[in-house]
Design a protein around this motif. Sequence first.
Motif, PDB file in Angstrom:
ATOM      1  N   ARG A  35      36.092  39.721  31.973  1.00  0.00           N
ATOM      2  CA  ARG A  35      35.765  41.003  32.604  1.00  0.00           C
ATOM      3  C   ARG A  35      36.172  41.056  34.079  1.00  0.00           C
ATOM      4  O   ARG A  35      36.678  42.083  34.550  1.00  0.00           O
ATOM      5  CB  ARG A  35      34.266  41.274  32.463  1.00  0.00           C
ATOM      6  CG  ARG A  35      33.843  41.614  31.040  1.00  0.00           C
ATOM      7  CD  ARG A  35      32.367  41.945  30.968  1.00  0.00           C
ATOM      8  NE  ARG A  35      31.536  40.806  31.337  1.00  0.00           N
ATOM      9  CZ  ARG A  35      30.206  40.858  31.423  1.00  0.00           C
ATOM     10  NH1 ARG A  35      29.571  41.997  31.197  1.00  0.00           N
ATOM     11  NH2 ARG A  35      29.514  39.772  31.745  1.00  0.00           N
ATOM     12  N   SER A  36      35.963  39.979  34.795  1.00  0.00           N
ATOM     13  CA  SER A  36      36.333  39.974  36.217  1.00  0.00           C
ATOM     14  C   SER A  36      37.843  40.099  36.375  1.00  0.00           C
ATOM     15  O   SER A  36      38.328  40.836  37.250  1.00  0.00           O
ATOM     16  CB  SER A  36      35.835  38.688  36.877  1.00  0.00           C
ATOM     17  OG  SER A  36      34.432  38.609  36.849  1.00  0.00           O
ATOM     18  N   TYR A  37      38.573  39.394  35.546  1.00  0.00           N
ATOM     19  CA  TYR A  37      40.036  39.454  35.629  1.00  0.00           C
ATOM     20  C   TYR A  37      40.536  40.835  35.224  1.00  0.00           C
ATOM     21  O   TYR A  37      41.462  41.376  35.845  1.00  0.00           O
ATOM     22  CB  TYR A  37      40.632  38.375  34.723  1.00  0.00           C
ATOM     23  CG  TYR A  37      42.140  38.283  34.774  1.00  0.00           C
ATOM     24  CD1 TYR A  37      42.811  38.227  35.996  1.00  0.00           C
ATOM     25  CD2 TYR A  37      42.895  38.232  33.601  1.00  0.00           C
ATOM     26  CE1 TYR A  37      44.199  38.122  36.048  1.00  0.00           C
ATOM     27  CE2 TYR A  37      44.276  38.129  33.646  1.00  0.00           C
ATOM     28  CZ  TYR A  37      44.929  38.078  34.861  1.00  0.00           C
ATOM     29  OH  TYR A  37      46.292  37.986  34.905  1.00  0.00           O
ATOM     30  N   TYR A  40      40.161  43.176  38.042  1.00  0.00           N
ATOM     31  CA  TYR A  40      41.181  42.890  39.061  1.00  0.00           C
ATOM     32  C   TYR A  40      42.518  43.511  38.673  1.00  0.00           C
ATOM     33  O   TYR A  40      43.210  44.110  39.513  1.00  0.00           O
ATOM     34  CB  TYR A  40      41.304  41.371  39.224  1.00  0.00           C
ATOM     35  CG  TYR A  40      42.409  40.923  40.145  1.00  0.00           C
ATOM     36  CD1 TYR A  40      42.292  41.057  41.526  1.00  0.00           C
ATOM     37  CD2 TYR A  40      43.569  40.341  39.640  1.00  0.00           C
ATOM     38  CE1 TYR A  40      43.294  40.639  42.373  1.00  0.00           C
ATOM     39  CE2 TYR A  40      44.583  39.913  40.480  1.00  0.00           C
ATOM     40  CZ  TYR A  40      44.441  40.064  41.845  1.00  0.00           C
ATOM     41  OH  TYR A  40      45.446  39.644  42.682  1.00  0.00           O
ATOM     42  N   ALA A  68      33.669  34.904  41.774  1.00  0.00           N
ATOM     43  CA  ALA A  68      33.695  35.585  40.477  1.00  0.00           C
ATOM     44  C   ALA A  68      33.568  34.592  39.334  1.00  0.00           C
ATOM     45  O   ALA A  68      33.966  33.425  39.448  1.00  0.00           O
ATOM     46  CB  ALA A  68      35.005  36.374  40.334  1.00  0.00           C
ATOM     47  N   GLU A  69      33.006  35.051  38.226  1.00  0.00           N
ATOM     48  CA  GLU A  69      32.918  34.241  37.011  1.00  0.00           C
ATOM     49  C   GLU A  69      34.157  34.532  36.174  1.00  0.00           C
ATOM     50  O   GLU A  69      34.170  35.427  35.321  1.00  0.00           O
ATOM     51  CB  GLU A  69      31.633  34.569  36.254  1.00  0.00           C
ATOM     52  CG  GLU A  69      30.375  34.186  37.027  1.00  0.00           C
ATOM     53  CD  GLU A  69      29.098  34.596  36.317  1.00  0.00           C
ATOM     54  OE1 GLU A  69      29.178  35.267  35.262  1.00  0.00           O
ATOM     55  OE2 GLU A  69      28.007  34.236  36.819  1.00  0.00           O
ATOM     56  N   LEU A  70      35.210  33.773  36.425  1.00  0.00           N
ATOM     57  CA  LEU A  70      36.493  34.009  35.774  1.00  0.00           C
ATOM     58  C   LEU A  70      36.545  33.216  34.466  1.00  0.00           C
ATOM     59  O   LEU A  70      37.111  32.129  34.396  1.00  0.00           O
ATOM     60  CB  LEU A  70      37.632  33.610  36.707  1.00  0.00           C
ATOM     61  CG  LEU A  70      37.767  34.502  37.951  1.00  0.00           C
ATOM     62  CD1 LEU A  70      38.682  33.859  38.975  1.00  0.00           C
ATOM     63  CD2 LEU A  70      38.294  35.878  37.557  1.00  0.00           C
TER      64      LEU A  70
END
Length: 380
Positions: A35-37, A40, A68-70
């Motif tokens: 989700r973080s990626y 981005y 971030a939790e990547l």
Amino acid sequence: MERIQYKIESFLRTGDGEFESLALELFHYQFNLNRSYRAYCEAQSITPASVERWQDIPAVPIGAFKSAELATFPIGQASAVFKSSATTTGTPSRHYIKDLRYYESSLKTGFQRFVAGADPKKHYVAPLGQPPFLILTPPPSEAPHSSLSWMMDVVKRTWGGPGSDYFIQHGRLDEPRLVRSLRRAEESKQPVVLLGTTITLLAFFDYCRTHTLSWQLSASSRLMDTGGMKTQKREITRPEFVRQVGETLGIPEDQCVNEYGMCELSSQFYGHGASCYLQGPPWTRTRVTDPLTGRESPAGKPGLLRHFDLANVDSVLAIQAEDLGLVPSPNPLPKGRGQGSAFSLQGEGGRSPDEGFILLGRDPSAEVKGCSLSAEAFLA
């Protein structure tokens, strides 16, 4: 999902795979699950439908791993969380890994080729046997979140013979015990493999000079250092480091290997001898980019390194590092800046991974971090 994972795992074990198609498929997988990626990418109006080449896959700035939790999975399911050795601000990166088999397959295949083989001319396997591995890092029990300690444990279990051991325990380097191990190896003419951070090895060489110690180890002994040549307090050239290895241990230049990696990646890059020229396995690519435009820098011009690593299945495959480097130009390199020989180029993105890059060091504006800083802290 399982299809891309199976294909990448096979690539990591055999080296047989098509990088671009796998990179695009993995990008699609990570875009959907990370989700973080995804946020981005969408902030830049980039989706898998708009990306046609691996070079255009968005690279996450390495600093994002601090906040971030990547991950492509709930982080509570992580089998490992690798953390950087913090930075001068004290904030570490966090790399969440669900399945360590990708990391381990990549590590073993790369180490076998570049270190266990360690043929400086061909870089292919010449049997190492099972000599003692003398390791100058903390053991995993003392550094459970260190990717370097985990890496050393894997290679020790896979290639290390009787007598393999760690020589940093409880936060300090045990010089007398390491001296005894080296003396035994010299007297018995038994090859050994020394592995450690560059800064720790330099500290040991200082200790040896102070105590007038040196050895002439078996000619098939090897040394692998990692962590870079610069910290807050010390900087040394690669040729000078290799000279000290020969002077102190008697290990020749062509048996010295420099390893470059980071906790945010699952693969490593390797160089031989006094060179700053590094190569990675076939499931990696590295671009040198202009820090202002993000575009590919021409051969011979320094820029920031952007790594693409298919072994990063569980996180993000494309990472914008804070290290400076360049792609060798077709002309001989200046003395002390790489191998000093010619390399062929095939244009942007067309280079074989074997052609590698020249590591120039950290971006001066970036924070000091990583293995050297960690070693520097306890050596102080």
